[in-house]
Scaffold this motif. Structure first.
Motif, mmCIF file in Angstrom:
data_model
loop_
_atom_site.group_PDB
_atom_site.id
_atom_site.type_symbol
_atom_site.label_atom_id
_atom_site.label_comp_id
_atom_site.label_asym_id
_atom_site.label_seq_id
_atom_site.Cartn_x
_atom_site.Cartn_y
_atom_site.Cartn_z
ATOM 1 N N ALA A 80 32.474 42.491 48.210
ATOM 2 C CA ALA A 80 32.841 43.683 47.443
ATOM 3 C C ALA A 80 33.843 43.378 46.324
ATOM 4 O O ALA A 80 33.676 43.825 45.182
ATOM 5 C CB ALA A 80 33.401 44.759 48.376
ATOM 6 N N SER A 81 34.884 42.618 46.640
ATOM 7 C CA SER A 81 35.895 42.335 45.619
ATOM 8 C C SER A 81 35.347 41.410 44.534
ATOM 9 O O SER A 81 35.710 41.536 43.356
ATOM 10 C CB SER A 81 37.155 41.737 46.253
ATOM 11 N N TRP A 82 34.450 40.502 44.908
ATOM 12 C CA TRP A 82 33.834 39.611 43.923
ATOM 13 C C TRP A 82 32.867 40.380 43.027
ATOM 14 O O TRP A 82 32.790 40.121 41.819
ATOM 15 C CB TRP A 82 33.108 38.464 44.635
ATOM 16 N N GLU A 83 32.161 41.325 43.610
ATOM 17 C CA GLU A 83 31.274 42.165 42.810
ATOM 18 C C GLU A 83 32.100 42.969 41.801
ATOM 19 O O GLU A 83 31.738 43.063 40.623
ATOM 20 C CB GLU A 83 30.482 43.113 43.719
ATOM 21 N N ARG A 84 33.203 43.520 42.269
ATOM 22 C CA ARG A 84 34.069 44.285 41.373
ATOM 23 C C ARG A 84 34.616 43.400 40.254
ATOM 24 O O ARG A 84 34.647 43.797 39.081
ATOM 25 C CB ARG A 84 35.229 44.880 42.181
ATOM 26 N N LEU A 85 35.044 42.188 40.613
ATOM 27 C CA LEU A 85 35.572 41.255 39.626
ATOM 28 C C LEU A 85 34.519 40.939 38.566
ATOM 29 O O LEU A 85 34.821 40.931 37.363
ATOM 30 C CB LEU A 85 36.036 39.973 40.314
ATOM 31 N N ALA A 86 33.302 40.691 39.003
ATOM 32 C CA ALA A 86 32.236 40.387 38.046
ATOM 33 C C ALA A 86 32.000 41.561 37.110
ATOM 34 O O ALA A 86 31.792 41.377 35.895
ATOM 35 C CB ALA A 86 30.957 40.032 38.793
ATOM 36 N N ARG A 87 32.042 42.778 37.638
ATOM 37 C CA ARG A 87 31.828 43.961 36.797
ATOM 38 C C ARG A 87 32.975 44.138 35.803
ATOM 39 O O ARG A 87 32.760 44.535 34.645
ATOM 40 C CB ARG A 87 31.669 45.208 37.670
ATOM 41 N N MET A 143 41.907 44.382 38.607
ATOM 42 C CA MET A 143 41.661 43.962 39.987
ATOM 43 C C MET A 143 42.847 44.302 40.892
ATOM 44 O O MET A 143 42.665 44.725 42.041
ATOM 45 C CB MET A 143 41.365 42.465 40.034
ATOM 46 N N LYS A 144 44.047 44.144 40.395
ATOM 47 C CA LYS A 144 45.234 44.516 41.184
ATOM 48 C C LYS A 144 45.221 46.015 41.481
ATOM 49 O O LYS A 144 45.540 46.443 42.602
ATOM 50 C CB LYS A 144 46.515 44.150 40.423
ATOM 51 N N THR A 145 44.862 46.786 40.477
ATOM 52 C CA THR A 145 44.793 48.239 40.659
ATOM 53 C C THR A 145 43.729 48.607 41.680
ATOM 54 O O THR A 145 43.945 49.435 42.569
ATOM 55 C CB THR A 145 44.494 48.931 39.315
ATOM 56 N N TYR A 146 42.564 47.977 41.565
ATOM 57 C CA TYR A 146 41.446 48.253 42.474
ATOM 58 C C TYR A 146 41.806 47.900 43.919
ATOM 59 O O TYR A 146 41.521 48.656 44.855
ATOM 60 C CB TYR A 146 40.225 47.452 42.010
ATOM 61 N N LEU A 147 42.458 46.746 44.099
ATOM 62 C CA LEU A 147 42.797 46.275 45.449
ATOM 63 C C LEU A 147 44.135 46.826 45.957
ATOM 64 O O LEU A 147 44.483 46.623 47.118
ATOM 65 C CB LEU A 147 42.838 44.745 45.463
ATOM 66 N N LYS A 148 44.889 47.472 45.055
ATOM 67 C CA LYS A 148 46.212 48.000 45.394
ATOM 68 C C LYS A 148 47.126 46.891 45.895
ATOM 69 O O LYS A 148 47.771 46.989 46.934
ATOM 70 C CB LYS A 148 46.101 49.122 46.441
ATOM 71 N N LEU A 204 47.026 38.991 43.245
ATOM 72 C CA LEU A 204 45.671 38.729 43.712
ATOM 73 C C LEU A 204 45.661 37.569 44.705
ATOM 74 O O LEU A 204 46.424 36.603 44.545
ATOM 75 C CB LEU A 204 44.752 38.372 42.539
ATOM 76 N N PRO A 205 44.819 37.617 45.729
ATOM 77 C CA PRO A 205 44.664 36.473 46.635
ATOM 78 C C PRO A 205 44.221 35.246 45.851
ATOM 79 O O PRO A 205 43.605 35.359 44.780
ATOM 80 C CB PRO A 205 43.565 36.936 47.609
ATOM 81 N N LYS A 206 44.518 34.064 46.386
ATOM 82 C CA LYS A 206 44.227 32.821 45.664
ATOM 83 C C LYS A 206 42.752 32.668 45.324
ATOM 84 O O LYS A 206 42.401 32.166 44.259
ATOM 85 C CB LYS A 206 44.717 31.614 46.472
ATOM 86 N N ASP A 207 41.872 33.087 46.257
ATOM 87 C CA ASP A 207 40.441 32.919 45.969
ATOM 88 C C ASP A 207 40.011 33.776 44.785
ATOM 89 O O ASP A 207 39.185 33.344 43.964
ATOM 90 C CB ASP A 207 39.600 33.222 47.216
ATOM 91 N N LEU A 208 40.570 34.956 44.660
ATOM 92 C CA LEU A 208 40.216 35.812 43.526
ATOM 93 C C LEU A 208 40.886 35.339 42.232
ATOM 94 O O LEU A 208 40.321 35.508 41.150
ATOM 95 C CB LEU A 208 40.588 37.266 43.815
#
Length: 284
Positions: free
Chosen positions: A236-243, A259-264, A268-272
């Motif tokens: 889900a977070s990767w899909e959002r990032l791509a969009r 992305m920070k706003t979306y994930l609150k 951001l985590p290291k993978d993102l």
């Protein structure tokens, strides 16, 4: 290391990935008339381990092999099986090119410079094979361009070419009766020939294709099998990032903020964080 095997569904036995030497998941799909092996392993030793496990379980040994793509960790075990092999035409072409190359320590360094493999691959190959290595290549027997259906006897496997950043010849395998989708490495970033990168548009296209299968199990070669619900949640977070990258392109600051706003999250985590760099690199 203790090797982990799993009967994933009534007709599918898998050996889980091992990251120390980049061994991907291997799978035996068990039909009434024949057994299909998905990917050949990264070495004869990897292949032999799975062969022994099938024997201990009392399952039929593979009668044929299907390859997801040409990368060394999925194909260098082919010679240990010496079975009819099904592969995309791009995979067949790549394996033909590889057969004439030098895989000695000195040769590996040259292959990395040429972008044929990566520095990480060199470390894994050395650890898997040791200093004295003979790598024998086998050419696929059945080559296809778009998709091919394989009848194992009561079990139908559909091997579909999907391409992607990771490897242009990437294929997915769908086991129809068990509703299991093997994704290979199709959703991964590019790994050879330069910095790792994703095309956000291409990633979303592949993700949408995967979702359309509505599979009970999704299996990525270097991950762990996930249910459909787990797979969607994990991506889900990767899909959002791509969009987000599709909209804001190389504006890294805006992408990170969105992305920070979306994930609150404050960070951001290291993978993102890494994903941001991959996707932005893919816009250039």
């Amino acid at each position: 290391m203790k090797h982990k095997f799993q009967l994933l569904s009534p007709h599918i036995l898998i050996m889980h990935a091992e990251h120390e030497t980049d061994r991907p998941i291997l799978a035996a799909i068990l039909g009434e008339r024949r057994t299909l092996l998905l990917d050949a392993g990264n070495s004869p030793a990897h292949a032999e381990l799975f062969r022994k496990e099938l024997s201990e379980y009392g399952y039929r040994q593979p009668d044929m092999i299907a390859l997801t793509h040409w990368h060394w960790d999925h194909t260098f075990g082919l010679s240990a099986w010496d079975l009819p092999t099904v592969a995309h035409e791009g995979t067949a072409e790549a394996l033909t090119r590889l057969s004439g190359l030098d895989w000695s320590d000195e040769g590996l360094e040259g292959l990395a410079v040429q972008g044929i493999i990566s520095d990480e691959s060199i470390l894994h190959i050395r650890k898997e094979y040791g200093s004295h290595r003979t790598i024998r290549f086998m050419k696929p027997d059945i080559v296809f361009a778009d998709k091919i259906t394989i009848d194992l006897g009561g079990i139908t496997c559909e091997l579909n070419h999907v391409g992607g950043d990771h490897s242009a010849d990437s294929c997915v395998l769908y086991v129809k009766e068990d509703n299991v989708l093997f994704l290979g490495d199709a959703l991964g970033p590019s790994v050879y020939g330069g910095p790792r990168q994703y095309s956000s548009t291409g990633f979303l296209k592949l993700l949408n294709l995967a979702y359309k299968y509505d599979a009970q199990w999704y299996v990525e070669s270097h991950g762990v099998p996930m249910s459909g619900t787990e797979f969607r949640a994990d991506l889900a977070s990767w899909e959002r990032l791509a969009r987000v990258v599709d909209v804001f392109g190389q504006d890294r600051e805006r992408v990170v903020l969105e992305m920070k706003t979306y994930l609150k999250l404050e960070e951001l985590p290291k993978d993102l964080q890494q994903g941001v760099e991959y996707f932005i690199a893919g816009t250039k």
